[in-house]
Scaffold this active site. Structure first.
Site, PDB file in Angstrom:
ATOM      1  N   ASP A   1       2.405   1.963  -3.151  1.00 56.87           N
ATOM      2  CA  ASP A   1       2.542   2.361  -4.567  1.00 56.87           C
ATOM      3  C   ASP A   1       1.725   3.608  -4.886  1.00 56.87           C
ATOM      4  OD1 ASP A   1       0.134   0.860  -4.498  1.00 56.87           O
ATOM      5  OD2 ASP A   1       0.605  -0.325  -6.295  1.00 56.87           O
TER       6      ASP A   1
ATOM      7  N   GLY B   1      -4.512 -12.949  -4.025  1.00 60.68           N
ATOM      8  CA  GLY B   1      -3.662 -11.772  -3.830  1.00 60.68           C
ATOM      9  C   GLY B   1      -2.325 -11.908  -4.535  1.00 60.68           C
ATOM     10  N   LEU B   2      -2.262 -12.803  -5.528  1.00 55.79           N
ATOM     11  CA  LEU B   2      -1.021 -12.969  -6.290  1.00 55.79           C
ATOM     12  C   LEU B   2      -1.171 -12.398  -7.705  1.00 55.79           C
ATOM     13  CD1 LEU B   2      -0.046 -16.599  -5.145  1.00 55.79           C
ATOM     14  CD2 LEU B   2       0.764 -14.424  -4.204  1.00 55.79           C
ATOM     15  N   SER B   3      -2.126 -11.490  -7.848  1.00 57.93           N
ATOM     16  CA  SER B   3      -2.280 -10.691  -9.070  1.00 57.93           C
ATOM     17  C   SER B   3      -2.704 -11.462 -10.306  1.00 57.93           C
ATOM     18  CB  SER B   3      -0.993  -9.922  -9.385  1.00 57.93           C
ATOM     19  OG  SER B   3      -0.778  -8.959  -8.408  1.00 57.93           O
TER      20      SER B   3
ATOM     21  N   ASP C   1       1.322  -4.120  -9.344  1.00 60.16           N
ATOM     22  CA  ASP C   1       1.064  -5.472  -9.850  1.00 60.16           C
ATOM     23  C   ASP C   1       1.344  -5.579 -11.346  1.00 60.16           C
ATOM     24  OD1 ASP C   1       0.172  -5.606  -7.291  1.00 60.16           O
ATOM     25  OD2 ASP C   1      -1.942  -5.855  -7.794  1.00 60.16           O
TER      26      ASP C   1
ATOM     27  N   GLY D   1      -8.221 -15.151  -6.415  1.00 56.97           N
ATOM     28  CA  GLY D   1      -8.477 -14.369  -5.208  1.00 56.97           C
ATOM     29  C   GLY D   1      -7.408 -14.551  -4.145  1.00 56.97           C
TER      30      GLY D   1
ATOM     31  N   SER E   1     -12.742 -19.219 -20.684  1.00 58.10           N
ATOM     32  CA  SER E   1     -11.708 -19.513 -19.689  1.00 58.10           C
ATOM     33  C   SER E   1     -11.836 -20.936 -19.164  1.00 58.10           C
ATOM     34  CB  SER E   1     -11.807 -18.551 -18.503  1.00 58.10           C
ATOM     35  OG  SER E   1     -10.966 -19.022 -17.460  1.00 58.10           O
TER      36      SER E   1
ATOM     37  N   GLU F   1      -7.800  -0.953 -15.383  1.00 60.19           N
ATOM     38  CA  GLU F   1      -8.370  -1.465 -14.131  1.00 60.19           C
ATOM     39  C   GLU F   1      -9.009  -0.321 -13.326  1.00 60.19           C
ATOM     40  OE1 GLU F   1      -6.378  -4.611 -12.158  1.00 60.19           O
ATOM     41  OE2 GLU F   1      -7.540  -4.364 -10.327  1.00 60.19           O
TER      42      GLU F   1
ATOM     43  N   HIS G   1       0.828  -1.216   0.000  1.00 58.65           N
ATOM     44  CA  HIS G   1       0.000   0.000   0.000  1.00 58.65           C
ATOM     45  C   HIS G   1       0.863   1.267   0.000  1.00 58.65           C
ATOM     46  CE1 HIS G   1      -3.889  -1.998   0.261  1.00 58.65           C
ATOM     47  NE2 HIS G   1      -3.249  -2.901   0.994  1.00 58.65           N
TER      48      HIS G   1
HETATM   49  C1  GLA Z   1      -3.140  -4.407  -4.770  1.00 52.71           C
HETATM   50  C2  GLA Z   1      -3.000  -3.289  -5.791  1.00 52.71           C
HETATM   51  C3  GLA Z   1      -1.571  -2.734  -5.814  1.00 52.71           C
HETATM   52  C4  GLA Z   1      -1.084  -2.389  -4.417  1.00 52.71           C
HETATM   53  C5  GLA Z   1      -1.354  -3.535  -3.453  1.00 52.71           C
HETATM   54  C6  GLA Z   1      -1.036  -3.185  -2.028  1.00 52.71           C
HETATM   55  O1  GLA Z   1      -2.391  -5.522  -5.153  1.00 52.71           O
HETATM   56  O2  GLA Z   1      -3.346  -3.734  -7.084  1.00 52.71           O
HETATM   57  O3  GLA Z   1      -1.517  -1.607  -6.655  1.00 52.71           O
HETATM   58  O4  GLA Z   1      -1.656  -1.201  -3.954  1.00 52.71           O
HETATM   59  O5  GLA Z   1      -2.705  -3.957  -3.497  1.00 52.71           O
HETATM   60  O6  GLA Z   1       0.322  -2.983  -1.859  1.00 52.71           O
END
Ligand code: GLA
Length: 388
Positions: A36, A126-128, A174, A124, A67, A162, A34
């Site tokens: 960026d 949190g690995l983008s 990300d 979901g 998908s 996004e 948090h």
């Molecule tokens: C998500 C957002 C990023 C970043 C993180 C927290 O992954 O996409 O831009 O803010 O949360 O670090």
């Protein structure tokens, strides 16, 4: 993996013509959470898991999406003449948003597309997975249509879409990590200037272990956007007493001196996290350069505490994973990673302790949460590529 996807593509859309397959990675953030969108530094690395996309140009302006991760949705039909978010469009709104963003920059598609997808990032977590989907789409568009964009442009376009198409006000971390990833390196990125350095991750005698809490909280996007607003409010208050552009401009001492200008107590804690986390990230990268893993680990732990108490983007389950990890001998550091409110922790664990780490954490998580977490001992991979 790409062969399986190619087979599926042919089954769905026929095997004639030139079919290509692309890949873009997910990411794990080692430290700098948090920060960026607060003008600070981040330190993520691309993974070897990510999103695979098979594609072929069409003779008309239709867009067909499928998908393998959401087979129940079947083929979702759309069109280049309808580039607005589709209600019930689910995941297709990400690639569609990227196409929309390219077109908005004057890069128009002269043909529709058949697209089939497979992702091996747990959903979901949190690995983008969404950033990797945006980046693989951008990379595919560049290659298929000859658009003149760099990988960094692709990251920025992904973030823009996004923010403006999908309604999540995410920062650049990300997409940047996915588009600019480099094998065995983490990226030390100054999100204020987009200057970056690669830092080799040679963890002598230790591994990066990602632990999935298997928790997905609802309303994550709105809670994330709330944090952005709270940080922005804190910055506005600070700007009445000090000439800064972002929270990342402050040292800890400066923050402590000016913090009373932030009227709301919650906003003050949010800003404290952003400032201190940025400084922790700078220190952590320095420690790594000096081969001082112990300091790196301590900073990771402090990052978790700050996310738990001040930024409040952790959750009970991830607190259990991190706090229990700290007790296990051989764990150098452990923290929640990514946007938060669920998802994964990232830990650095000594080689000889990896097995024990998984055993102990599984047992305690089972006892306290009633679930067995998933573990991934991760490798750091490259950015996007064309596989076929
Ligand atoms: C998500 C957002 C990023 C970043 C993180 C927290 O992954 O996409 O831009 O803010 O949360 O670090």
């Amino acid at each position: 993996m790409e062969q399986k996807l190619l087979e599926k593509f042919k089954e769905l859309f026929g095997d004639e013509g030139a079919i290509s397959v692309y890949f873009a990675p997910g990411r794990v953030n080692l430290i700098g959470e948090h920060t960026d969108y607060n003008g600070g530094h981040v330190f993520p690395c691309a993974l070897t898991i990510g999103t695979f996309m098979a594609v072929r140009k069409r003779a008309d302006r239709k867009l067909n999406f499928y998908s393998m991760n959401f087979e129940q949705l079947g083929v979702i039909e759309d069109s280049l003449d309808n580039l607005v978010p589709k209600e019930n469009g689910e995941w297709t709104n990400y690639p569609k948003g990227v196409i929309w963003a390219f077109e908005g920059r004057g890069m128009k598609l002269d043909a529709g597309l058949d697209i089939a997808l497979y992702g091996n990032i747990p959903n979901g977590s949190g690995l983008s997975s969404s950033a990797s989907l945006e980046v693989v789409t951008g990379y595919m568009l560049k290659d298929q249509f000859g658009f003149d964009v760099t990988n960094q442009d692709i990251a920025l376009i992904g973030q823009y879409s996004e923010n403006n198409f999908n309604g999540c006000n995410c920062g650049i971390m990300d997409q940047f990590a996915s588009a600019m990833g480099k094998q065995d390196n983490a990226i030390f990125l100054d999100c204020n200037t987009l200057e970056y350095d690669y830092a080799p991750i040679v963890l002598e005698g230790a591994k990066i272990v990602v632990t999935n809490s298997l928790v997905k909280h609802s309303l994550v996007t709105s809670a994330y956007n709330d944090r952005r607003n709270e940080s922005a409010q804190a910055l506005a208050d600070l700007q009445t007493v000090v000439g800064i552009n972002t929270l990342g401009d402050l040292t800890e001492e400066e923050f402590d001196r000016f913090a009373s200008a932030i009227k709301d107590e919650t906003n003050r804690r949010r800003a404290k996290h952003a400032v201190y986390e940025n400084q922790r990230t700078i220190k952590a990268v320095q420690a790594l350069k000096e081969n001082d893993l112990e300091t790196f680990g301590k900073l990771m732990n402090a990052s978790h505490v700050s996310l738990r108490d001040d930024y409040e983007t952790s959750c009970e389950e991830c607190d259990i994973l991190a706090e229990e990890a700290w007790k296990i001998p051989g764990v150098i550091g452990s923290r929640i990673t990514g946007g938060g409110f669920g998802g994964c922790t990232v830990s650095i664990v000594k080689d000889e302790a990896v097995e024990e780490f998984q055993k102990k954490l599984s047992a305690v998580y089972q006892e306290k949460v009633g679930k067995t977490p998933e573990f991934y001992v991760v490798s750091i991979g490259n950015g996007p590529s064309k596989l076929i």
